[in-house]
Design a protein around this motif. Structure first.
Motif, PDB file in Angstrom:
ATOM      1  N   PRO A  36       0.915  -1.156  -0.047  1.00  0.00           N
ATOM      2  CA  PRO A  36       0.239  -0.035   0.108  1.00  0.00           C
ATOM      3  C   PRO A  36       0.838   1.214   0.083  1.00  0.00           C
ATOM      4  N   TYR A  37       1.910   1.362   0.869  1.00  0.00           N
ATOM      5  CA  TYR A  37       2.826   2.435   0.946  1.00  0.00           C
ATOM      6  C   TYR A  37       3.333   2.740  -0.584  1.00  0.00           C
ATOM      7  N   ARG A 259      -6.430   3.635  -0.293  1.00  0.00           N
ATOM      8  CA  ARG A 259      -6.458   4.258   0.606  1.00  0.00           C
ATOM      9  C   ARG A 259      -6.604   3.790   2.422  1.00  0.00           C
ATOM     10  N   ASP A 260      -7.391   2.898   2.388  1.00  0.00           N
ATOM     11  CA  ASP A 260      -7.682   2.449   3.536  1.00  0.00           C
ATOM     12  C   ASP A 260      -6.775   1.520   3.907  1.00  0.00           C
ATOM     13  N   SER A 261      -6.079   0.808   2.832  1.00  0.00           N
ATOM     14  CA  SER A 261      -5.108  -0.291   3.085  1.00  0.00           C
ATOM     15  C   SER A 261      -3.640   0.777   3.544  1.00  0.00           C
ATOM     16  N   PHE A 262      -3.348   1.764   2.868  1.00  0.00           N
ATOM     17  CA  PHE A 262      -2.510   2.412   3.463  1.00  0.00           C
ATOM     18  C   PHE A 262      -2.521   3.091   4.851  1.00  0.00           C
ATOM     19  N   THR A 263      -3.898   3.691   5.032  1.00  0.00           N
ATOM     20  CA  THR A 263      -4.190   4.209   6.514  1.00  0.00           C
ATOM     21  C   THR A 263      -3.942   3.393   7.581  1.00  0.00           C
ATOM     22  N   LYS A 264      -4.239   2.089   7.221  1.00  0.00           N
ATOM     23  CA  LYS A 264      -4.236   0.908   8.186  1.00  0.00           C
ATOM     24  C   LYS A 264      -2.762   0.944   8.772  1.00  0.00           C
ATOM     25  N   LEU A 265      -1.616   1.011   7.774  1.00  0.00           N
ATOM     26  CA  LEU A 265      -0.223   0.905   8.084  1.00  0.00           C
ATOM     27  C   LEU A 265       0.100   2.209   8.536  1.00  0.00           C
ATOM     28  N   TYR A 266      -0.215   3.298   8.001  1.00  0.00           N
ATOM     29  CA  TYR A 266       0.307   4.568   8.249  1.00  0.00           C
ATOM     30  C   TYR A 266      -0.029   5.008   9.670  1.00  0.00           C
ATOM     31  N   LYS A 267      -1.243   4.685  10.108  1.00  0.00           N
ATOM     32  CA  LYS A 267      -1.791   5.261  11.365  1.00  0.00           C
ATOM     33  C   LYS A 267      -0.779   4.514  12.433  1.00  0.00           C
ATOM     34  N   LYS A 268      -0.240   3.531  12.291  1.00  0.00           N
ATOM     35  CA  LYS A 268       0.539   2.741  13.355  1.00  0.00           C
ATOM     36  C   LYS A 268       2.196   3.143  12.822  1.00  0.00           C
ATOM     37  N   PHE A 286       4.977  11.103   2.219  1.00  0.00           N
ATOM     38  CA  PHE A 286       3.816  10.231   2.622  1.00  0.00           C
ATOM     39  C   PHE A 286       2.525  11.122   2.775  1.00  0.00           C
ATOM     40  N   SER A 287       2.526  12.237   3.537  1.00  0.00           N
ATOM     41  CA  SER A 287       1.166  12.794   3.798  1.00  0.00           C
ATOM     42  C   SER A 287       0.877  13.451   2.410  1.00  0.00           C
ATOM     43  N   GLU A 288       1.768  13.898   1.598  1.00  0.00           N
ATOM     44  CA  GLU A 288       1.409  14.530   0.384  1.00  0.00           C
ATOM     45  C   GLU A 288       0.801  13.464  -0.438  1.00  0.00           C
ATOM     46  N   ALA A 289       1.299  12.324  -0.556  1.00  0.00           N
ATOM     47  CA  ALA A 289       0.945  11.191  -1.480  1.00  0.00           C
ATOM     48  C   ALA A 289      -0.747  11.109  -1.125  1.00  0.00           C
ATOM     49  N   LEU A 290      -0.611  11.077   0.235  1.00  0.00           N
ATOM     50  CA  LEU A 290      -1.997  10.546   0.684  1.00  0.00           C
ATOM     51  C   LEU A 290      -3.180  11.602   0.427  1.00  0.00           C
ATOM     52  N   SER A 291      -2.667  13.024   0.624  1.00  0.00           N
ATOM     53  CA  SER A 291      -3.810  13.871   0.156  1.00  0.00           C
ATOM     54  C   SER A 291      -3.943  13.983  -1.380  1.00  0.00           C
ATOM     55  N   SER A 292      -2.833  13.791  -2.218  1.00  0.00           N
ATOM     56  CA  SER A 292      -2.910  13.790  -3.581  1.00  0.00           C
ATOM     57  C   SER A 292      -4.012  12.534  -4.005  1.00  0.00           C
ATOM     58  N   LEU A 293      -3.984  11.255  -3.256  1.00  0.00           N
ATOM     59  CA  LEU A 293      -4.924  10.348  -3.519  1.00  0.00           C
ATOM     60  C   LEU A 293      -6.201  10.953  -3.118  1.00  0.00           C
ATOM     61  N   THR A 294      -6.401  11.351  -1.855  1.00  0.00           N
ATOM     62  CA  THR A 294      -7.845  11.822  -1.208  1.00  0.00           C
ATOM     63  C   THR A 294      -8.261  12.699  -2.337  1.00  0.00           C
TER      64      THR A 294
END
Lengths: 325, 444
Positions: A36-37, A259-268, A286-294
């Motif tokens: 996911p990352y 995004r959900d799989s990513f967040t599962k890992l990223y949260k921890k 990482f946070s930029e990539a996440l917000s791009s996806l969002t």
């Protein structure tokens, strides 16, 4: 990561050349834990620097292979279906836990062959790569196109009556033939391209578009959003074939899962240190990539929401008319 | 006088090749030497070896179609294209009008102009240019518009008649309406007149009149070329004093496009049937002309499904509706009769003031050309070139769809990338709304 660098280099050096990327997306039960990352990080590059992305899911490829196997070894189609068919000729049927990557790659190779067929062979209505990007990408970031291929097996050498030909068109929009798991028919089409190869007449193409239109929901400003190509030469072993590329909001579901799989890992912060050890990698990436996806998911969602709204024609420009007679 | 044809893009090169084939065929089949000589001189040039070379320049941004057209011509054994009369690139225009008009056209301007110049110099006298192109794609539409602009700049007094193929209403190219709007708005300023074929109409001719079951683009292109042949082949005109006209484009333009707001021309031909049926049919001018006239006023572009109920409205009852009771008002008509007994054909029905706009006298609005030579296998053949409301509805549909798409700004970034701005789009929309309004009020 190397691939991402290559993509930006290509964009820098050859800004006018179309970049169409076939990207393999991991399935839910992927072997690589940090996939996911990797995927989300790669997606940011794809969203920013590719002209078009054709996402492909391993699970869909596997499903297709299983379907072909069932047909050739089962009794459904009997002697009409050849055992050695072109789609999977690259690999042998493997048993056990090992995935038949050769055969799966073969399907993707066929996808690429179909996209480039107009560049390589003549036809009455050519469709080049840069035309695909032009017609299927109405807004720059929304360039993820769902590929589907038909037929998936070769038939015995008989002249195929019209009914079979029409079936090819219906199949192109069925879930079994898509290279990612998503439901085209229940989401909104922004645009669709049909690349037809072989002995197919333009009137067959038009008849089938007319037939399919009513069951496929298109966005209000692109009700007739079909890009078509006719290439005279079919793939080896077939009398005709078709590739459909659809810009459809169903990819939103795929991206949300990701995004959900990513967040599962990223949260921890799981496994994050592996990445941050590398020179040049920071958490902000990482946070930029996440917000791009969002952002991408939101863009698709915005269009989805417009599906139910009844759209009337936009009022036209009024011209001042001088008096006449 | 000779015509130089410029074939642009896939459609232009495919249609152009069929056109030259039909013209050459017709010239050879004719038993009248003056006719075939006139025809050859107009469209072909002789070489030292005695073979016929088309007076044409072939332009495309990818090589495959040009190669195909050139090979097909050679295979015919009767004519060919000049070996060096073509220009192509590798990448195509990507269906992007802006790419064609702003980047590729200017980039290759010198090369294309040089090819045209060479062709022009080989003419004893230049009758004018016919750029052949589609409006839906990127090369024909974008590069074609740019080339037309260059022609206008370099040959300001020459006639330019653009032949345009309009795409199917339901999808060939998704951005076809944008490309069409930009092309038409620009050509309106550059072209003397635009002769239009719509794929939808030609498709119906193929299915309903010619009974073709599986229609391909090659069928479509042949019908287009056939109708164009009916227009462009030599004919005796009022100004030509008993010889085949030496100024066909000029005479066509002055007969039909007398006002700068009205430049859209459509073509209808009768009879139209599968070639196998021709031998078993008899034709009379009164019947052919009666059908053709009704086709004109009811806006049926083919000889089947004609609505005989449509009648010209009384002058006192003319209103400003977009299409009044299905009646198609004409600005001007050009009737070209070919074959047997042309001199005794009665054409009064086309001189009826009721079918024309009131502000032009019917004597000025109607022109008649004749040729005693039969065309193709038809003993009698009539071509009607009309400047009328026939293209109003298709044009309006095109603009409406493009406008709806523009309202959401879909695909606009693709054009902005190549220097066409939202302003440019708005200008083009404005120009075409003006054209629509003008044609819409033709009956007033």
């Amino acid at each position: 990561v190397v691939f991402q660098k290559v993509l930006s280099l290509l964009e820098e050096e050859f800004p006018d050349v179309c970049r169409i990327v076939t990207a393999v997306y991991p399935s839910a039960e992927d072997d690589v834990i940090t996939s996911p990352y990797n995927t989300v990080l790669a997606m940011q590059e794809l969203t920013e620097h590719a002209d078009c992305v054709l996402p492909v899911e391993n699970q869909s490829l596997l499903d297709i292979l299983n379907k072909i196997d069932a047909m050739s070894y089962g009794t459904k189609l009997g002697p009409g279906v050849k055992r050695n068919n072109c789609v999977t000729s690259g690999g042998s049927r493997l048993s056990g836990a090992q995935k038949p990557f050769d055969a799966m790659n073969n399907i993707v190779a066929n996808l690429l062959l179909n996209i480039t067929s107009s560049t390589r062979f003549e036809g009455s209505l050519n469709m080049d790569l840069n035309e695909i990007a032009m017609n299927l990408v109405p807004f720059p970031r929304l360039h993820y196109l769902v590929p589907s291929l038909t037929p998936l097996y070769s038939l015995a050498d008989v002249s195929i009556p019209t009914k079979r030909l029409d079936q090819m068109f219906s199949d192109a929009f069925s879930k079994d033939h898509q290279l990612i798991r998503a439901n085209l028919k229940h989401s909104l089409f922004l645009a669709s391209a049909l690349m037809v190869r072989g002995d197919v007449h333009m009137s067959d193409l038009r008849r089938n578009i007319e037939r399919l239109r009513s069951s496929l929901p298109f966005v209000s400003w692109n009700q007739e959003g079909w890009k078509t190509g006719l290439c005279s030469v079919p793939p080896v072993g077939h009398s005709h074939s078709m590739l459909a590329l659809s810009n459809n909001t169903c990819v939103k579901a795929t991206f949300m899962e990701l995004r959900d799989s990513f967040t599962k890992l990223y949260k921890k912060k799981a496994h994050l240190h592996h990445y941050l050890h590398v020179d040049g990698m920071e958490q902000s990436i990482f946070s930029e990539a996440l917000s791009s996806l969002t952002g991408l998911i939101e863009d698709y969602h915005h269009l989805d929401v417009s599906k139910s709204r009844l759209q009337r024609d936009t009022p036209r420009l009024r011209i001042a008319t001088g008096s006449s007679s | 006088m000779s015509v130089v044809t410029i074939q642009l893009g896939q459609c232009g090169n495919q249609v152009g090749q069929e056109l030259f084939d039909i013209i050459c065929n017709d010239a050879e089949q004719s038993q009248r030497k003056t006719y075939s000589t006139s025809c050859s001189a107009r469209f072909f040039r002789p070489t030292s070896k005695g073979d016929l070379v088309a007076r044409a320049v072939l332009v495309d941004m990818e090589p495959k179609v040009i190669n195909q057209s050139m090979n097909k011509a050679v295979k015919s054994g009767r004519w060919r294209y000049g070996e060096d009369s073509h220009f192509s690139q590798k990448q195509g225009s990507g269906n992007n009008w802006a790419n064609g008009y702003c980047v590729l056209g200017p980039r290759h301007k010198d090369a294309v102009e040089e090819l045209v110049r060479q062709e022009v110099e080989r003419c004893d006298a230049l009758a004018g240019f016919i750029p052949v192109m589609s409006v839906a794609g990127g090369t024909g539409s974008g590069v074609g518009t740019y080339v037309t602009q260059c022609l206008r700049d370099i040959y300001p007094t020459s006639f330019i008649l653009n032949h345009l193929t309009w795409p199917y209403g339901t999808g060939e190219v998704i951005v076809q309406n944008y490309n069409s709007v930009l092309t038409l708005a620009h050509l309106y300023q550059l072209s003397d007149a635009m002769l239009v074929h719509e794929n939808d109409t030609v498709h119906k001719i193929c299915s309903q009149l010619l009974n073709i079951k599986q229609i391909s683009f090659s069928d479509i292109n042949m019908v287009i070329a056939h109708q164009l042949g009916g227009v462009l082949q030599p004919a005796l005109t009022p100004d030509s004093y008993g010889v085949y006209s030496r100024n066909p484009l000029g005479e066509l333009v002055s007969a039909l496009a007398c006002h700068p707001e009205y430049k859209l021309l459509s073509v209808s031909t009768v009879p139209q049937m599968p070639s196998s049926s021709i031998a078993f049919s008899t034709f009379s001018w009164p019947a052919l002309l009666k059908h053709l006239r009704q086709m004109l006023i009811s806006n049926t572009r083919m000889e089947v499904g004609i609505d005989w109920q449509v009648r010209p409205p009384p002058i006192s009852e003319r209103t400003r509706s977009l299409t009044q009771g299905g009646f198609n008002t004409s600005l001007a008509n050009l009737l070209i009769l070919r074959g047997k007994d042309v001199y005794s054909a009665e054409t009064g029905g086309f001189e009826d003031p009721a079918i024309y706009t009131p502000w032009l006298r019917s004597e000025e609005a109607f022109s008649l050309w004749k040729s005693p030579v039969s065309f193709d296998k038809y003993e009698k053949f009539a071509t009607l070139v009309s400047n009328s409301q026939a293209l109003l509805r298709p044009l309006d549909d095109m603009v409406r769809k493009a406008w709806n798409m523009f309202a959401s700004r879909a695909y606009i970034h693709q054009y902005i990338k190549y220097n066409i701005s939202e302003e440019d789009f708005l200008d083009s929309f404005t120009s075409l709304e003006q054209v629509i309004s003008s044609y819409g009020q033709l009956q007033c």
